[in-house]
Design an enzyme around this catalytic site. Sequence first.
Site, PDB file in Angstrom:
ATOM      1  N   CYS A  22       0.819  -1.227   0.000  1.00 14.05           N
ATOM      2  CA  CYS A  22       0.000   0.000   0.000  1.00 14.05           C
ATOM      3  C   CYS A  22       0.848   1.271   0.000  1.00 14.05           C
ATOM      4  O   CYS A  22       0.356   2.338  -0.325  1.00 14.05           O
ATOM      5  CB  CYS A  22      -0.933  -0.010   1.203  1.00 14.05           C
ATOM      6  SG  CYS A  22      -1.890  -1.509   1.309  1.00 14.05           S
ATOM      7  N   HIS A  51      -3.899   6.558   3.241  1.00 17.76           N
ATOM      8  CA  HIS A  51      -4.183   5.264   2.619  1.00 17.76           C
ATOM      9  C   HIS A  51      -5.604   4.842   2.995  1.00 17.76           C
ATOM     10  O   HIS A  51      -6.034   5.008   4.136  1.00 17.76           O
ATOM     11  CB  HIS A  51      -3.162   4.218   3.094  1.00 17.76           C
ATOM     12  CG  HIS A  51      -3.485   2.852   2.576  1.00 17.76           C
ATOM     13  ND1 HIS A  51      -3.749   2.616   1.248  1.00 17.76           N
ATOM     14  CD2 HIS A  51      -3.609   1.649   3.200  1.00 17.76           C
ATOM     15  CE1 HIS A  51      -4.022   1.338   1.083  1.00 17.76           C
ATOM     16  NE2 HIS A  51      -3.945   0.728   2.242  1.00 17.76           N
ATOM     17  N   ASN A  70      -9.997  -1.220  -0.155  1.00 18.54           N
ATOM     18  CA  ASN A  70      -8.545  -1.034  -0.123  1.00 18.54           C
ATOM     19  C   ASN A  70      -7.959  -1.475  -1.464  1.00 18.54           C
ATOM     20  O   ASN A  70      -7.999  -2.654  -1.794  1.00 18.54           O
ATOM     21  CB  ASN A  70      -7.968  -1.872   1.031  1.00 18.54           C
ATOM     22  CG  ASN A  70      -6.467  -1.742   1.171  1.00 18.54           C
ATOM     23  OD1 ASN A  70      -5.805  -1.130   0.327  1.00 18.54           O
ATOM     24  ND2 ASN A  70      -5.923  -2.313   2.228  1.00 18.54           N
TER      25      ASN A  70
HETATM   26  N1  ACO Z   1     -17.988 -10.528   8.459  1.00 16.12           N
HETATM   27  C1  ACO Z   1     -18.405 -10.892   9.685  1.00 16.12           C
HETATM   28  N2  ACO Z   1     -17.553 -11.234  10.669  1.00 16.12           N
HETATM   29  C2  ACO Z   1     -16.233 -11.199  10.378  1.00 16.12           C
HETATM   30  C3  ACO Z   1     -15.747 -10.843   9.110  1.00 16.12           C
HETATM   31  C4  ACO Z   1     -16.686 -10.499   8.119  1.00 16.12           C
HETATM   32  N3  ACO Z   1     -16.324 -10.111   6.887  1.00 16.12           N
HETATM   33  N4  ACO Z   1     -14.392 -10.896   9.118  1.00 16.12           N
HETATM   34  C5  ACO Z   1     -14.023 -11.273  10.359  1.00 16.12           C
HETATM   35  N5  ACO Z   1     -15.134 -11.482  11.108  1.00 16.12           N
HETATM   36  C6  ACO Z   1     -15.224 -11.878  12.506  1.00 16.12           C
HETATM   37  C7  ACO Z   1     -13.993 -12.619  12.971  1.00 16.12           C
HETATM   38  O1  ACO Z   1     -14.113 -13.991  12.664  1.00 16.12           O
HETATM   39  C8  ACO Z   1     -14.013 -12.346  14.452  1.00 16.12           C
HETATM   40  O2  ACO Z   1     -14.947 -13.217  15.034  1.00 16.12           O
HETATM   41  P1  ACO Z   1     -14.661 -13.890  16.478  1.00 16.12           P
HETATM   42  O3  ACO Z   1     -14.553 -12.727  17.436  1.00 16.12           O
HETATM   43  O4  ACO Z   1     -15.839 -14.754  16.681  1.00 16.12           O
HETATM   44  O5  ACO Z   1     -13.347 -14.610  16.290  1.00 16.12           O
HETATM   45  C9  ACO Z   1     -14.601 -10.944  14.573  1.00 16.12           C
HETATM   46  O6  ACO Z   1     -15.259 -10.690  13.310  1.00 16.12           O
HETATM   47  C10 ACO Z   1     -13.571  -9.858  14.823  1.00 16.12           C
HETATM   48  O7  ACO Z   1     -12.483 -10.011  13.927  1.00 16.12           O
HETATM   49  P2  ACO Z   1     -11.212  -9.072  13.998  1.00 16.12           P
HETATM   50  O8  ACO Z   1     -10.196  -9.506  12.982  1.00 16.12           O
HETATM   51  O9  ACO Z   1     -10.777  -8.894  15.416  1.00 16.12           O
HETATM   52  O10 ACO Z   1     -11.869  -7.697  13.523  1.00 16.12           O
HETATM   53  P3  ACO Z   1     -11.242  -6.247  13.543  1.00 16.12           P
HETATM   54  O11 ACO Z   1     -12.094  -5.355  14.319  1.00 16.12           O
HETATM   55  O12 ACO Z   1      -9.757  -6.241  13.839  1.00 16.12           O
HETATM   56  O13 ACO Z   1     -11.394  -5.819  12.012  1.00 16.12           O
HETATM   57  C11 ACO Z   1     -10.093  -5.637  10.009  1.00 16.12           C
HETATM   58  C12 ACO Z   1     -10.764  -6.572  11.018  1.00 16.12           C
HETATM   59  C13 ACO Z   1     -11.157  -4.813   9.322  1.00 16.12           C
HETATM   60  C14 ACO Z   1      -9.348  -6.470   8.969  1.00 16.12           C
HETATM   61  C15 ACO Z   1      -9.097  -4.689  10.724  1.00 16.12           C
HETATM   62  O14 ACO Z   1      -8.288  -5.452  11.588  1.00 16.12           O
HETATM   63  C16 ACO Z   1      -8.196  -3.918   9.778  1.00 16.12           C
HETATM   64  O15 ACO Z   1      -8.633  -3.039   9.064  1.00 16.12           O
HETATM   65  N6  ACO Z   1      -6.863  -4.167   9.791  1.00 16.12           N
HETATM   66  C17 ACO Z   1      -5.889  -3.427   9.044  1.00 16.12           C
HETATM   67  C18 ACO Z   1      -5.981  -3.594   7.550  1.00 16.12           C
HETATM   68  C19 ACO Z   1      -4.858  -2.805   6.898  1.00 16.12           C
HETATM   69  O16 ACO Z   1      -4.616  -1.655   7.197  1.00 16.12           O
HETATM   70  N7  ACO Z   1      -4.105  -3.417   6.012  1.00 16.12           N
HETATM   71  C20 ACO Z   1      -2.909  -2.744   5.510  1.00 16.12           C
HETATM   72  C21 ACO Z   1      -2.882  -2.529   4.144  1.00 16.12           C
HETATM   73  S1  ACO Z   1      -3.290  -3.904   3.141  1.00 16.12           S
HETATM   74  C22 ACO Z   1      -1.910  -4.239   2.154  1.00 16.12           C
HETATM   75  O17 ACO Z   1      -0.811  -3.855   2.392  1.00 16.12           O
HETATM   76  C23 ACO Z   1      -2.162  -5.119   0.962  1.00 16.12           C
END
Ligand code: ACO
Length: 333
Positions: free
Chosen positions: A119, A260, A290
């Site tokens: 990214c 980003h 993203n």
């Molecule tokens: N729908 C419903 N539930 C979901 C989904 C979905 N699409 N995806 C995950 N869940 C569930 C999980 O299974 C978990 O359930 P559990 O508590 O029963 O285990 C729960 O939701 C919470 O999951 P988390 O991963 O803790 O959710 P979080 O609040 O951290 O959000 C997210 C996840 C959106 C991915 C966030 O962590 C994020 O944005 N991270 C950073 C992404 C980023 O910046 N990437 C960098 C650039 S990408 C690149 O370089 C290519």
Amino acid sequence: MSESASQLPVAIAGTGSYVPERVLTNSDLEIMVETSDEWITTRTGIKERRIAAEDEFTSHMAVKASRKALEQAGLDPSDLELIIVATITPNTLTPATACYVQHDLGAHKAVAFDISAACSGFLYAMKLAERMISGGTCKNALILGAEKLSAFVNWDDRSTCVLFGDGAGAAVLKEAEPGGGQILATDTGTDGSQTDLLNIPGGGSACPITLENADQRLSTLAMVGTDVFKQAVTRMRDSANSVIERSGLRPEDIKLLIPHQANLRIIEAVTKRIEIPEDRVFVNLHKYGNTSAAACAIALDESHRAGKFGPGDHIVLVAFGAGLTWASAAIRW
Ligand code: ACO
């Protein structure tokens, strides 16, 4: 291309972007995996993303964005001297996607290569091109962030497939006019100790795809979302602050922050920490998700064309991604 000892100021002369026609909404995803519009919206801010056609490759999107940037810059492709494509989803592992772009544009004079910084790639490319023009290596450059992430997403994995989309953004860089706009400061950083937080594990030399592992989806994106989230906030805050400070600016001097576009909660946390009011932060992730290296590039073009900033205004771009990598740029337009 010959070197000279000069250190010339460099400006952005044109921007362009392209996103594919097909829209994939959160409701569409509800049919594909166990998710909901409510979960995706509250956790990420994303409402829909664009998906490239099967025969629409990363280079095709890059070329469409490039033509718009070149037109705005008033530069003929045959006069281009450098093309850098930032991508983690190249047409082919080799040759570089930039080579396809060079050919399609008819930019026969340009040296063309790819960089892989996820990214942060577009801002890595900006720094590289700025240094090369500033040092006299070339007179102009076309930099791109272009991604077909839909080809590298596991569409059965709800924790990643809801996040990503396809698109491309471009900018033309050239020597600044006296008294005009200028790239004031850039920052790039890498922490290679955390490569396992966000990667595509298969398809490279460490893990070629074979008949035996073909069903394990190893050439799709894998991410430890929560850890990436925490790192993103601190790295983006520090990187943005460093270019603001080195440009002699204060947060109140920034007309627009272009972060980003990964997650609205990350953007809000970063914005709060660098003390820029919400109405001076550009967000388009609800439309595109993203798009990795393309995200800052598309956002720069969209905000520019929407008149969110103009000549003399200061803007800051900041990104974070796999690597881990981070980067920023402070620009006087
Ligand atoms: N729908 C419903 N539930 C979901 C989904 C979905 N699409 N995806 C995950 N869940 C569930 C999980 O299974 C978990 O359930 P559990 O508590 O029963 O285990 C729960 O939701 C919470 O999951 P988390 O991963 O803790 O959710 P979080 O609040 O951290 O959000 C997210 C996840 C959106 C991915 C966030 O962590 C994020 O944005 N991270 C950073 C992404 C980023 O910046 N990437 C960098 C650039 S990408 C690149 O370089 C290519």
